[in-house]
Every structure is written in C-alpha cells, then in structure tokens.
Design an enzyme around this catalytic site. Structure first.
Site, PDB file in Angstrom:
ATOM      1  N   HIS A 181       0.844  -1.193   0.000  1.00  0.00           N
ATOM      2  CA  HIS A 181       0.000   0.000   0.000  1.00  0.00           C
ATOM      3  C   HIS A 181       0.873   1.234   0.000  1.00  0.00           C
ATOM      4  CE1 HIS A 181      -3.162   2.829   1.080  1.00  0.00           C
ATOM      5  NE2 HIS A 181      -3.980   1.912   0.603  1.00  0.00           N
ATOM      6  N   ASP A 217      -7.972  -5.333  -0.195  1.00  0.00           N
ATOM      7  CA  ASP A 217      -8.453  -6.187  -1.280  1.00  0.00           C
ATOM      8  C   ASP A 217      -8.070  -7.648  -1.124  1.00  0.00           C
ATOM      9  OD1 ASP A 217      -9.728  -4.192  -2.731  1.00  0.00           O
ATOM     10  OD2 ASP A 217      -7.853  -3.531  -3.640  1.00  0.00           O
TER      11      ASP A 217
HETATM   12  N1  CMC Z   1       4.242  -7.591  -4.860  1.00  0.00           N
HETATM   13  C1  CMC Z   1       5.591  -7.568  -5.016  1.00  0.00           C
HETATM   14  N2  CMC Z   1       6.346  -6.467  -4.867  1.00  0.00           N
HETATM   15  C2  CMC Z   1       5.722  -5.335  -4.535  1.00  0.00           C
HETATM   16  C3  CMC Z   1       4.342  -5.283  -4.360  1.00  0.00           C
HETATM   17  C4  CMC Z   1       3.595  -6.455  -4.521  1.00  0.00           C
HETATM   18  N3  CMC Z   1       2.252  -6.460  -4.365  1.00  0.00           N
HETATM   19  N4  CMC Z   1       3.976  -4.015  -4.034  1.00  0.00           N
HETATM   20  C5  CMC Z   1       5.109  -3.304  -4.026  1.00  0.00           C
HETATM   21  N5  CMC Z   1       6.162  -4.101  -4.329  1.00  0.00           N
HETATM   22  C6  CMC Z   1       7.590  -3.701  -4.353  1.00  0.00           C
HETATM   23  C7  CMC Z   1       7.907  -2.925  -5.620  1.00  0.00           C
HETATM   24  O1  CMC Z   1       8.329  -3.802  -6.652  1.00  0.00           O
HETATM   25  C8  CMC Z   1       8.985  -2.019  -5.131  1.00  0.00           C
HETATM   26  O2  CMC Z   1      10.175  -2.763  -5.016  1.00  0.00           O
HETATM   27  P1  CMC Z   1      11.608  -2.072  -5.299  1.00  0.00           P
HETATM   28  O3  CMC Z   1      11.752  -1.033  -4.233  1.00  0.00           O
HETATM   29  O4  CMC Z   1      12.583  -3.198  -5.209  1.00  0.00           O
HETATM   30  O5  CMC Z   1      11.518  -1.489  -6.681  1.00  0.00           O
HETATM   31  C9  CMC Z   1       8.560  -1.664  -3.708  1.00  0.00           C
HETATM   32  O6  CMC Z   1       7.779  -2.795  -3.280  1.00  0.00           O
HETATM   33  C10 CMC Z   1       7.717  -0.390  -3.601  1.00  0.00           C
HETATM   34  O7  CMC Z   1       6.627  -0.524  -4.480  1.00  0.00           O
HETATM   35  P2  CMC Z   1       5.969   0.673  -5.275  1.00  0.00           P
HETATM   36  O8  CMC Z   1       5.239   0.127  -6.449  1.00  0.00           O
HETATM   37  O9  CMC Z   1       7.014   1.718  -5.535  1.00  0.00           O
HETATM   38  O10 CMC Z   1       4.984   1.230  -4.175  1.00  0.00           O
HETATM   39  P3  CMC Z   1       3.774   2.182  -4.456  1.00  0.00           P
HETATM   40  O11 CMC Z   1       3.492   2.874  -3.193  1.00  0.00           O
HETATM   41  O12 CMC Z   1       4.022   3.006  -5.675  1.00  0.00           O
HETATM   42  O13 CMC Z   1       2.584   1.161  -4.849  1.00  0.00           O
HETATM   43  C11 CMC Z   1       0.790  -0.371  -4.674  1.00  0.00           C
HETATM   44  C12 CMC Z   1       1.589   0.739  -3.965  1.00  0.00           C
HETATM   45  C13 CMC Z   1      -0.469  -0.671  -3.889  1.00  0.00           C
HETATM   46  C14 CMC Z   1       0.365   0.120  -6.069  1.00  0.00           C
HETATM   47  C15 CMC Z   1       1.676  -1.631  -4.798  1.00  0.00           C
HETATM   48  O14 CMC Z   1       2.028  -2.098  -3.521  1.00  0.00           O
HETATM   49  C16 CMC Z   1       0.987  -2.739  -5.608  1.00  0.00           C
HETATM   50  O15 CMC Z   1       1.111  -2.770  -6.853  1.00  0.00           O
HETATM   51  N6  CMC Z   1       0.260  -3.686  -4.922  1.00  0.00           N
HETATM   52  C17 CMC Z   1      -0.467  -4.710  -5.631  1.00  0.00           C
HETATM   53  C18 CMC Z   1      -1.793  -4.138  -6.138  1.00  0.00           C
HETATM   54  C19 CMC Z   1      -2.799  -3.929  -5.014  1.00  0.00           C
HETATM   55  O16 CMC Z   1      -3.014  -4.789  -4.181  1.00  0.00           O
HETATM   56  N7  CMC Z   1      -3.479  -2.762  -5.052  1.00  0.00           N
HETATM   57  C20 CMC Z   1      -4.525  -2.440  -4.082  1.00  0.00           C
HETATM   58  C21 CMC Z   1      -4.101  -1.327  -3.164  1.00  0.00           C
HETATM   59  S1  CMC Z   1      -5.196  -1.177  -1.739  1.00  0.00           S
HETATM   60  C22 CMC Z   1      -6.731  -0.785  -2.383  1.00  0.00           C
HETATM   61  C23 CMC Z   1      -6.780   0.611  -2.849  1.00  0.00           C
HETATM   62  O17 CMC Z   1      -7.002   1.501  -2.024  1.00  0.00           O
HETATM   63  O18 CMC Z   1      -6.630   0.820  -4.046  1.00  0.00           O
END
Ligand code: CMC
Length: 428
Positions: free
Chosen positions: A307, A364
């Site tokens: 998140h 989710d």
């Molecule tokens: N699985 C594997 N690696 C992950 C995941 C995941 N679900 N989420 C983040 N990472 C890693 C990402 O690869 C990155 O690694 P590195 O630093 O080595 O490059 C690090 O963690 C930080 O991730 P980010 O994408 O920069 O973080 P963000 O804050 O931009 O993204 C997120 C947040 C929710 C989009 C992301 O965690 C994600 O894609 N999760 C899966 C999709 C998901 O479950 N979304 C629902 C969110 S909650 C409901 C809502 O309110 O929308």
C-alpha cells in the site's frame, strides 16, 4: 510565531510556512517557492505531496489508523450501518434519529432510475466489464437530470443531486448485473433498507421470491463501510481534480469509477481471487508465487499486497480477515482459497523481501473471498468497491467545492527536445 521551513537555493534562503493538521501532521506550504526561487517541486506519483487540507478521513499509515470524521474504522465497521456512515462522511457528524430518517426518506424518494437507462445498457455486449458499464451509466445520468449540472447551485439543490446519485447507485449496479445475466431489471422497493434492497435487486430471479439474508446484508454493510473513504487515493483525487474544473457530480464520480477500475487500485480485488485460483489450480504452491513476486524480471506482483500509505498493517484488512472467517463459518462455506490466502500471507510476512519493503495484505486481499461467498461475480468485485466508495467520493467532491479549491493543474519538468526547426515532410 507559526513554524516555518527554510530552503536554501542559489545563495538565498526562502522561508516557507509549515501547516499543521489536527492530528499534528505537518506540511510545508510550497506556494511561495516558485515566486521566490523559480523552483517547482517534483514528486512523481504524488508520493509525498498533499493536495488539500481535508476534514473527512484521517489515516496514519505507520500505525495502521483509519478514522472517518474522527471515528475509528473499527467502531464504525462493528456498530454502524452503511447509510449512517455515508451521512457522517458527507455532512461531517453522525446523524440524530430525525436527521437519519430524513436522509433515508430522501434516498427512498430518489431510487427510481429512468427506464431509458435500460435501453442504454442494452447496447452493451453482455460480456462488457461491469466497471465500464457503471462509469458510462453514471456519466449518462447527466442527460436524465440536466438540472443537476451546475455545481454552484444552492446547498439544498446540491444535496438533492447527492441524494439522487446515492439512491440510484445500487439500482444501477443491480441492473448491470441483470443485463449480464440476461434477466429483467428489478425495480427498487422503498419498503426495504438500502443494503437489503440492493441484495434483493441484485439476486432476484423471476421464478422465485427473494428472501433477504441477514448474514449477507450484515457482511455487506461491513464491507461497504470499510470501503467508504480513504482520503486522497487515486480515484478520490481523480474525483476532486475532475470536479475542480466545475464538471458536474456525475462526470466527476464517473471519472472516479474509471480510476478505481485499475488493477493497482480497486481492480486488485478481482486480481486477487484470480491469482488465488491460479495458485490453487497449480497445486497450491505458495512459495512459487512468492518467488515470482520477488523476481525483478517477472512482472508478477502479489495482488492485494502493499500500500502506498500503510507501512505496518492495513486496519481494513485485519477487520476483513476476521469477518471472512466469521461469515464463511456462518454460511457453512469451506473455501480452499481462504486457506491458500492465509498461507500466502504467512509466507510473505516472513520473507525479508516483503518485510524490508513493508508490504502487508491490503483491503483487497480478503474482501473477494467474502464477495464470492455471498454470490457476487468476480468481475463485480470492483463494482462493490465503487458502491462502498461512493459516499467518500461525494464527500470529497463537496468539500473541494466548499473550500473553493482552484482547478487542479500540476506542473512538470520538461525533458523533451528543444528548439527544433520544422522541415517539410518532402524534405525529411
Ligand atoms: N508484490 C511484489 N512487490 C511489490 C508489491 C507487490 N504487491 N507491491 C510493491 N512491491 C515492491 C515494488 O516492486 C517495489 O520494489 P523495489 O523497491 O525493489 O523497486 C517496492 O515494493 C515499492 O513498491 P511501489 O510500487 O514503488 O509502491 P507504491 O506505493 O508506488 O505502490 C501499490 C503501492 C499498492 C500500487 C503496490 O504495492 C501494488 O502494486 N500492490 C499490488 C496491487 C494492489 O493490491 N493494489 C490495491 C491497493 S489497496 C486498495 C486501494 O485503495 O486501491
């Protein structure tokens, strides 16, 4: 003397005001920065940028705290009901009995949806994604209610528009469900409570009388409350930014639905169940999928994990996980996917990759298991999220207008080519 922060640039120092929220959150107001230094700030994805001062939802991601208008989410999910929470979000305080009765009565008066909406819906292939149909129908409501377009009408008129959308949303969702199943659309019935009536419209079939299921209704109240607002996330910021151009409520909410659809946002609940089903079909090898998620050459992510704001735990996920056990238990359902989800959570939470990056199950991760148990089709999971998020989007739209916020218009740092001279195509 109020606090300030200093930025040194090019030999001179600029002093910027520090804004403090009621929960002691601090922000540097960079408004004067450009005039004084020529600098803008750069923050792709708005990871550390506040876009507004809001009195609706407080979220402390480090400590897993979520409050609507000051009330802890745990209390609301346990003791309140969806329309009471909607009132709280939209009007700022919990309603007294008279206020709540007036609110629900007004909603009942506005539940009918124009018959032509069915004609509009019938143009969609039955295989169309329900989120696409939902955003289209919400946007189309402007045509049926042209009196609702100007966002600067008197407060009572704006309230009526808000009530209209809240009232029609469950009807529209159920009609989309009827459309994809090729069944007649069920008319709303004001004798039922909001969520009860939604389940009746959603699950009625022409050959049988539908009996309201209290377990299902109570599970939905909880899930809808948990989804009702989440401060400045992608879809809510979209609603505010679209609304800031003075676009009408229907256009703004329709945009929010589209933003929510994406798999990194609300669309994750559908992806989670598909991922869990895939793991099950492949023999339940959880480690394989955890390793795939860690592999930087593999685009796979553990859906329902991570998140932007929560860095310890998502309080909504905790409530939903407990509710999942309770609801499936009450319904006598033993879903093997729930065991896979728990095992996946256990393995991921012990893995340094997830620990270091502070990746935890989000709202989710378990919600789809409940939705499926109560008969919601997988591609309707995100629609359920939208149904729950509607009061939050509305509250945020209303607040943005009340604050008279300027049109949302970020800046950028241009990195493209400079000063090229046009050459006619014949000479290229
Ligand atoms: N699985 C594997 N690696 C992950 C995941 C995941 N679900 N989420 C983040 N990472 C890693 C990402 O690869 C990155 O690694 P590195 O630093 O080595 O490059 C690090 O963690 C930080 O991730 P980010 O994408 O920069 O973080 P963000 O804050 O931009 O993204 C997120 C947040 C929710 C989009 C992301 O965690 C994600 O894609 N999760 C899966 C999709 C998901 O479950 N979304 C629902 C969110 S909650 C409901 C809502 O309110 O929308």
């Amino acid at each position: 003397m109020s606090e300030t922060a200093k930025i040194e640039y090019n030999g001179s120092t600029v002093e910027l005001p520090v804004v403090t929220g009621t929960e002691n959150e601090k922000a540097v107001d960079i408004g004067p920065l450009r005039a004084k230094t020529g600098l803008i700030t750069l923050d792709t994805g708005f990871k550390n940028t506040g876009s507004t001062q809001s009195a609706i939802t407080f979220l402390d991601g480090e400590n897993g705290i979520l409050h609507y208008r000051g009330y802890p989410i745990e209390q609301l999910a346990d003791q309140s009901n969806f329309l009471e929470v909607a009132y709280l979000l939209i009007y700022g305080d919990l309603p007294n009995k008279a206020q709540f009765d007036a609110f629900t009565t007004a909603i009942k008066e506005e539940m009918h949806v124009h018959e032509n909406v069915k004609i509009f819906l019938s143009g969609f292939p039955q295989s169309a994604h329900p989120m696409g149909m939902l955003s289209s129908v919400i946007a189309a409501l402007h045509a049926f209610h042209p009196q609702d377009l100007d966002p600067y009408r008197p407060a009572e008129a704006i309230d009526r528009t808000i009530i209209r959308l809240l009232a029609k949303m469950p009807v529209i969702v159920s009609w989309i469900h009827s459309h994809v199943r090729g069944l007649p659309c069920v008319q709303p019935n004001a004798n039922y409570e909001y969520v009860e009536d939604y389940t009746r419209m959603m699950f009625s079939v022409p050959t049988h009388d539908y009996k309201i299921d209290p377990i299902l209704v109570s599970a939905l109240h909880k899930l809808l409350i948990l989804h009702a607002d989440h401060e400045q996330n992608c879809s809510t910021s979209t609603v505010r930014i679209v609304g800031s151009s003075l676009a009408n409520l229907y256009a703004s909410i329709s945009a929010g639905v589209n933003a929510l659809w994406g798999p990194l946002h609300g669309g994750a609940n559908q992806e989670v169940i598909e991922m869990l089903e895939e793991i099950k079909a492949n023999g339940g090898d959880v480690d394989l999928y955890v390793n795939k998620a860690k592999d930087k050459n593999d685009s796979f992510r553990l859906m329902g994990f991570g998140h932007r704001v929560y860095k310890n735990f998502d309080p909504r996920a905790r409530i939903i996980k407990a509710a999942c056990d309770e609801i499936l238990g009450k319904m006598g359902i033993d879903d093997p996917v729930l065991s896979i989800a728990k095992r996946l959570e256990e393995v991921a939470l012990q893995d340094p990759y997830f620990v270091e990056r502070k990746l935890y199950p989000n709202v989710d991760f378990y919600s789809g298991i409940i939705y499926r148990a109560i008969g919601i089709p997988v591609d309707f999971f995100t629609v359920m999220f939208a149904l729950g998020r509607l009061p939050g989007w509305i509250a945020q739209w209303k607040e943005m207008l009340a604050n008279k916020e300027p049109i949302g218009r970020p800046r950028q740092v241009y990195v493209g080519p400079v000063n090229r001279t046009y050459v006619p195509i014949s000479a290229r």
